[in-house]
Design an enzyme around this catalytic site. Structure first.
Site, PDB file in Angstrom:
ATOM      1  N   SER A  68      17.778  14.472 -75.275  1.00 17.38           N
ATOM      2  CA  SER A  68      18.392  13.160 -75.541  1.00 17.38           C
ATOM      3  C   SER A  68      19.564  12.812 -74.633  1.00 17.38           C
ATOM      4  O   SER A  68      19.976  11.652 -74.580  1.00 17.38           O
ATOM      5  CB  SER A  68      18.864  13.082 -76.996  1.00 17.38           C
ATOM      6  OG  SER A  68      17.796  12.684 -77.811  1.00 17.38           O
ATOM      7  N   LYS A  71      19.068   9.992 -72.212  1.00 21.77           N
ATOM      8  CA  LYS A  71      19.212   8.581 -72.598  1.00 21.77           C
ATOM      9  C   LYS A  71      20.393   7.918 -71.881  1.00 21.77           C
ATOM     10  O   LYS A  71      20.395   6.703 -71.705  1.00 21.77           O
ATOM     11  CB  LYS A  71      19.384   8.484 -74.121  1.00 21.77           C
ATOM     12  CG  LYS A  71      18.138   8.938 -74.885  1.00 21.77           C
ATOM     13  CD  LYS A  71      18.400   9.102 -76.381  1.00 21.77           C
ATOM     14  CE  LYS A  71      17.141   9.576 -77.102  1.00 21.77           C
ATOM     15  NZ  LYS A  71      17.370   9.862 -78.526  1.00 21.77           N
ATOM     16  N   TYR A 196       8.847   8.513 -70.933  1.00 17.01           N
ATOM     17  CA  TYR A 196       9.896   8.941 -71.867  1.00 17.01           C
ATOM     18  C   TYR A 196       9.805  10.443 -72.144  1.00 17.01           C
ATOM     19  O   TYR A 196      10.821  11.156 -72.102  1.00 17.01           O
ATOM     20  CB  TYR A 196       9.789   8.141 -73.168  1.00 17.01           C
ATOM     21  CG  TYR A 196      10.786   8.559 -74.217  1.00 17.01           C
ATOM     22  CD1 TYR A 196      12.145   8.285 -74.052  1.00 17.01           C
ATOM     23  CD2 TYR A 196      10.383   9.238 -75.369  1.00 17.01           C
ATOM     24  CE1 TYR A 196      13.074   8.671 -75.015  1.00 17.01           C
ATOM     25  CE2 TYR A 196      11.310   9.623 -76.327  1.00 17.01           C
ATOM     26  CZ  TYR A 196      12.651   9.344 -76.148  1.00 17.01           C
ATOM     27  OH  TYR A 196      13.565   9.741 -77.080  1.00 17.01           O
ATOM     28  N   TYR A 248      24.216  11.389 -82.933  1.00 24.31           N
ATOM     29  CA  TYR A 248      23.394  11.112 -84.116  1.00 24.31           C
ATOM     30  C   TYR A 248      24.304  10.837 -85.318  1.00 24.31           C
ATOM     31  O   TYR A 248      25.291  10.135 -85.206  1.00 24.31           O
ATOM     32  CB  TYR A 248      22.417  12.277 -84.393  1.00 24.31           C
ATOM     33  CG  TYR A 248      21.640  12.731 -83.198  1.00 24.31           C
ATOM     34  CD1 TYR A 248      20.900  11.831 -82.441  1.00 24.31           C
ATOM     35  CD2 TYR A 248      21.651  14.060 -82.800  1.00 24.31           C
ATOM     36  CE1 TYR A 248      20.175  12.249 -81.335  1.00 24.31           C
ATOM     37  CE2 TYR A 248      20.927  14.488 -81.693  1.00 24.31           C
ATOM     38  CZ  TYR A 248      20.202  13.581 -80.964  1.00 24.31           C
ATOM     39  OH  TYR A 248      19.501  13.993 -79.866  1.00 24.31           O
ATOM     40  N   VAL A 266      18.763  17.918 -78.112  1.00 13.55           N
ATOM     41  CA  VAL A 266      18.270  19.045 -78.921  1.00 13.55           C
ATOM     42  C   VAL A 266      17.889  20.264 -78.073  1.00 13.55           C
ATOM     43  O   VAL A 266      17.543  21.309 -78.616  1.00 13.55           O
ATOM     44  CB  VAL A 266      17.095  18.642 -79.848  1.00 13.55           C
ATOM     45  CG1 VAL A 266      17.544  17.650 -80.893  1.00 13.55           C
ATOM     46  CG2 VAL A 266      15.899  18.135 -79.049  1.00 13.55           C
TER      47      VAL A 266
END
Length: 313
Positions: A68, A71, A196, A248, A266
């Site tokens: 992540s 991103k 992605y 998160y 993660v």
């Protein structure tokens, strides 16, 4: 603020002090290839903007899946490709109280856009905005941009994690088709998802992540060569979203207790950008219940305190 510099010896001591926290976490097991990673690892790299020096300790040069944290650079590339206005007409910038892979916020509140670029729906929408006729072209542009902004020509695709992501990515598929069915994204869904899954499976190091964070901290300028890689405005916006939505459901607590713009993944990575001062990259793969690096957060908390780097103080 006074300029506080950290020595390698001090960093190694803090790594030793926080190493045991890996025992409080678990590696991500919902992606089979990540379940195989050795949890007994902890490393950090700090890029000091004042001295233009890189300080590394522990497992700072171990390659791991960016997940992540990807991103952030993909959002920066989407802004380069489309401009700030178009990107944030497609994706909101609000924190969400729901899980990172949940559709609930869009459904319950009848949202016309994903909540922010760091939840999975928002990240998939961001990837859909990357220029390129198909998944291969989008991915090649993402890879090339990441190599530049991390100052790391050796970033490669981890094929095992990519195939693992793709095989287990049905919730992401459902998010993408939901958005496509509600006219929230344009383009071919399988192509967008393939790009992605690949962007999340790139092998990086804590050192490369520290350099990416240093560009954000340095108003978009790469401190190692003086090149303006991204605009100052996009660096500011992305740091703001990192502060409210980078970890998160732990984002608020992290802002209170650590107090720097950060993004986690993660794969066990953590990136922190301390405006005008430091870019920090951390790696430790055992995760807390929120999906953030258990030992990494504890180490980052200590280092931020030692450097007097909390942006809210």
């Amino acid at each position: 603020k006074l300029v506080i510099q950290m020595e390698v010896k001090e960093l190694e001591q803090l790594i030793g002090k926080n190493f045991h926290y890996y025992q409080t976490g678990q590696v991500a097991d919902y992606i089979p290839a990540l379940a195989e990673v050795d949890p007994k690892q902890l490393g950090m790299a700090i890029y000091d903007l004042d001295t233009k020096q890189l300080i590394e300790g522990g497992d700072a040069d171990v390659r791991f899946a960016i997940e992540s944290m990807s991103k952030v650079p993909v959002l920066l590339l989407a802004i380069k490709d489309n401009g700030i206005e178009k990107v944030f007409q497609t994706i909101n910038t609000e924190p969400t109280g729901f899980a990172f892979n949940s559709i609930m916020n869009m459904e319950i509140n009848h949202r016309k856009h994903p909540m922010n670029p760091f939840v999975n729906a928002g990240a998939i929408a961001t990837t859909s905005l990357i220029a390129g006729k198909d998944a291969d072209e989008k991915f090649e542009r993402i890879l090339s941009f990441m190599k530049e902004i991390c100052d790391d020509p050796n970033i490669t695709l981890n094929e095992e994690i990519y195939h693992s992501e793709s095989r287990t990515g049905d919730i992401n598929r459902s998010l993408a088709y939901y958005m496509k069915g509600n006219q929230m994204i344009e383009g071919d869904v399988p192509e967008i998802l393939d790009a992605y899954f690949r962007q999340c499976s790139l092998n990086v190091t804590a050192t490369g992540i520290a350099k990416l964070a240093a560009v954000l901290a340095n108003k978009g300028i790469a401190p190692w060569n003086g090149k303006q890689i991204i605009t100052e405005e996009s660096a500011t916006i992305v740091k703001s979203i990192m502060t409210t939505a980078g970890l998160y459901d732990e984002s608020g607590e992290f802002s209170v207790h650590v107090g720097v713009p950060a993004k986690s993944g993660v794969g066990g990575g953590l990136m922190a950008a301390v405006p005008n001062r430091y870019g920090i990259g951390v790696f430790s793969p055992a995760l807390d219940p929120f999906g953030n690096s258990a030992a990494g957060i504890q180490l980052l908390k200590d280092v931020v305190k030692e450097l007097d780097a909390d942006i809210f103080e």
